[in-house]
Design a protein around this motif. Structure first.
Motif, PDB file in Angstrom:
ATOM      1  N   UNK A 164     134.008   0.459 -28.325  1.00 27.41           N
ATOM      2  CA  UNK A 164     135.133   1.307 -28.358  1.00 27.41           C
ATOM      3  C   UNK A 164     134.808   2.406 -29.412  1.00 27.41           C
ATOM      4  N   UNK A 165     135.654   3.398 -29.216  1.00 29.28           N
ATOM      5  CA  UNK A 165     135.437   4.484 -30.348  1.00 29.28           C
ATOM      6  C   UNK A 165     136.738   4.031 -31.589  1.00 29.28           C
ATOM      7  N   UNK A 166     136.652   4.684 -32.726  1.00 31.74           N
ATOM      8  CA  UNK A 166     137.667   4.287 -33.666  1.00 31.74           C
ATOM      9  C   UNK A 166     139.184   4.350 -33.092  1.00 31.74           C
ATOM     10  N   UNK A 214     148.930  -2.509 -21.188  1.00 26.94           N
ATOM     11  CA  UNK A 214     148.399  -3.339 -20.355  1.00 26.94           C
ATOM     12  C   UNK A 214     146.783  -3.175 -20.604  1.00 26.94           C
ATOM     13  N   UNK A 215     146.365  -2.292 -21.198  1.00 28.06           N
ATOM     14  CA  UNK A 215     145.034  -2.117 -21.601  1.00 28.06           C
ATOM     15  C   UNK A 215     144.773  -2.838 -22.924  1.00 28.06           C
ATOM     16  N   UNK A 216     143.750  -3.850 -22.618  1.00 29.05           N
ATOM     17  CA  UNK A 216     143.497  -4.874 -23.972  1.00 29.05           C
ATOM     18  C   UNK A 216     143.251  -4.046 -25.197  1.00 29.05           C
ATOM     19  N   UNK A 217     142.619  -3.138 -25.014  1.00 29.57           N
ATOM     20  CA  UNK A 217     142.061  -1.966 -26.080  1.00 29.57           C
ATOM     21  C   UNK A 217     143.304  -1.623 -26.925  1.00 29.57           C
ATOM     22  N   UNK A 218     144.469  -1.577 -26.517  1.00 28.22           N
ATOM     23  CA  UNK A 218     145.614  -1.074 -27.290  1.00 28.22           C
ATOM     24  C   UNK A 218     145.964  -2.222 -28.655  1.00 28.22           C
ATOM     25  N   UNK A 219     145.499  -3.386 -28.215  1.00 25.77           N
ATOM     26  CA  UNK A 219     145.599  -4.457 -29.737  1.00 25.77           C
ATOM     27  C   UNK A 219     145.040  -3.924 -30.749  1.00 25.77           C
ATOM     28  N   UNK A 220     143.756  -3.074 -30.359  1.00 31.42           N
ATOM     29  CA  UNK A 220     143.256  -2.766 -31.559  1.00 31.42           C
ATOM     30  C   UNK A 220     144.013  -1.645 -32.351  1.00 31.42           C
ATOM     31  N   UNK A 221     145.013  -1.092 -31.889  1.00 28.06           N
ATOM     32  CA  UNK A 221     145.781  -0.016 -32.485  1.00 28.06           C
ATOM     33  C   UNK A 221     147.179  -0.918 -33.125  1.00 28.06           C
ATOM     34  N   UNK A 222     147.837  -1.500 -32.416  1.00 30.94           N
ATOM     35  CA  UNK A 222     149.085  -1.920 -32.979  1.00 30.94           C
ATOM     36  C   UNK A 222     149.415  -3.423 -33.615  1.00 30.94           C
ATOM     37  N   UNK A 243     137.001  -4.373 -30.351  1.00 31.37           N
ATOM     38  CA  UNK A 243     137.216  -4.942 -29.100  1.00 31.37           C
ATOM     39  C   UNK A 243     136.143  -4.362 -28.278  1.00 31.37           C
ATOM     40  N   UNK A 244     135.287  -5.332 -27.570  1.00 32.32           N
ATOM     41  CA  UNK A 244     134.050  -5.318 -26.852  1.00 32.32           C
ATOM     42  C   UNK A 244     134.241  -5.904 -25.499  1.00 32.32           C
ATOM     43  N   UNK A 245     134.049  -5.159 -24.487  1.00 34.21           N
ATOM     44  CA  UNK A 245     133.989  -6.155 -23.303  1.00 34.21           C
ATOM     45  C   UNK A 245     132.805  -7.134 -23.191  1.00 34.21           C
ATOM     46  N   UNK A 246     133.252  -8.183 -22.748  1.00 32.56           N
ATOM     47  CA  UNK A 246     131.831  -9.373 -22.702  1.00 32.56           C
ATOM     48  C   UNK A 246     131.317  -9.025 -21.431  1.00 32.56           C
ATOM     49  N   UNK A 247     130.236  -9.648 -21.046  1.00 27.77           N
ATOM     50  CA  UNK A 247     129.589  -9.558 -19.924  1.00 27.77           C
ATOM     51  C   UNK A 247     130.373 -10.427 -18.765  1.00 27.77           C
ATOM     52  N   UNK A 248     131.504 -11.117 -18.983  1.00 26.39           N
ATOM     53  CA  UNK A 248     132.424 -11.542 -18.001  1.00 26.39           C
ATOM     54  C   UNK A 248     133.508 -10.429 -18.015  1.00 26.39           C
ATOM     55  N   UNK A 249     133.683 -10.094 -16.587  1.00 29.55           N
ATOM     56  CA  UNK A 249     134.833  -9.062 -16.485  1.00 29.55           C
ATOM     57  C   UNK A 249     136.031  -9.216 -16.956  1.00 29.55           C
ATOM     58  N   UNK A 271     140.274   8.130 -25.276  1.00 29.44           N
ATOM     59  CA  UNK A 271     139.313   7.186 -25.672  1.00 29.44           C
ATOM     60  C   UNK A 271     139.652   5.801 -24.654  1.00 29.44           C
ATOM     61  N   UNK A 272     140.809   5.577 -24.353  1.00 22.67           N
ATOM     62  CA  UNK A 272     141.057   4.314 -23.525  1.00 22.67           C
ATOM     63  C   UNK A 272     140.845   4.821 -22.044  1.00 22.67           C
ATOM     64  N   UNK A 273     141.142   5.937 -21.558  1.00 22.04           N
ATOM     65  CA  UNK A 273     141.140   6.444 -20.434  1.00 22.04           C
ATOM     66  C   UNK A 273     139.554   6.639 -19.859  1.00 22.04           C
ATOM     67  N   UNK A 274     138.675   6.918 -20.789  1.00 20.62           N
ATOM     68  CA  UNK A 274     137.256   7.397 -20.334  1.00 20.62           C
ATOM     69  C   UNK A 274     136.582   5.886 -19.804  1.00 20.62           C
TER      70      UNK A 274
END
Length: 221
Positions: free
Chosen positions: A4-6, A72-80, A87-93, A218-221
């Protein structure tokens, strides 16, 4: 794997001074703990009110569909959230790993199950391992026009006290000499989750009031 980006990059320098925002970067745990303790009240039996369930809820002046799509985007947890970072996605989708800075050298694993029709967002999580995601955070976004007769969103968030909060079921996966277990914080969950819901509100309202998309680029990309 994707890195992720910051977080909060779109807020610029205002991120550090945004009113109502409490994150581990600006409020380390020794600073945040007195804030949370001050939110607890001795006038009610805390263990009875929050013994098996931890519900928090609040109003957010932002469109419900946009708010749902952000959450609904898991990466939002990084923010709030207060302490989930990197957050980094694992090899398991669909399975993400991140640091939970509440614990020393602690990784948290998360899979998000979202329903766009009901606008429910359930975060299935666990410390240390991603095979059994037993920490489940149940969230729902409600159109405030329907329930409060005004624009915006109502967020309902419930946590259930799984038996594993009392003892680590997978001690072999824990980092050595970690002094805490996630269940040690259960009595503070109600205040801690309210603090995080306040973070969610502060970020979403800032973006909405400044004509920014709730889900950053950065979440949309």
């Amino acid at each position: 794997m994707t890195t992720l980006l910051p977080a909060l990059a779109d807020l610029g320098d205002e991120a550090a001074t945004l009113p109502g925002l409490t994150r581990i970067e600006s409020h380390p745990r020794p600073v945040a703990t007195p804030i949370i303790l001050d939110m607890l009240r001795s006038v009610y039996p805390h263990d009875k009110v929050f013994g098996d369930f931890c519900p928090v809820q609040g109003y957010v002046d932002a469109p419900p569909r946009e708010l749902y799509e952000w959450l609904a985007d898991t990466r939002s947890l990084e923010e709030w959230t207060y302490s989930l970072r990197g957050f980094t996605e694992t090899d398991e989708p669909g399975l993400w790993e991140a640091q939970d800075r509440l614990g020393d050298n602690t990784m948290i694993y998360t899979r998000t199950i979202a329903n766009p029709d009901a606008m429910t967002v359930d975060y299935h999580c666990a410390w240390d391992q991603g095979r059994h995601l037993w920490m489940i955070y149940l969230m729902r976004v409600v159109d405030a026009q329907a329930v409060l007769d005004k624009p915006g969103s109502v967020v309902l968030w419930t946590n259930c006290r799984h038996p594993f909060y009392d003892a680590n079921p997978y001690p072999e996966t824990a980092p050595p000499e970690r002094p805490v277990w996630v269940g040690d914080f259960w009595d503070m969950f109600s205040a801690g989750h309210q603090l995080e819901l306040d973070n969610l509100k502060a970020i979403a309202e800032y973006r909405h009031h400044n004509d920014l998309p709730l889900t950053p680029d950065w979440m949309r990309s």
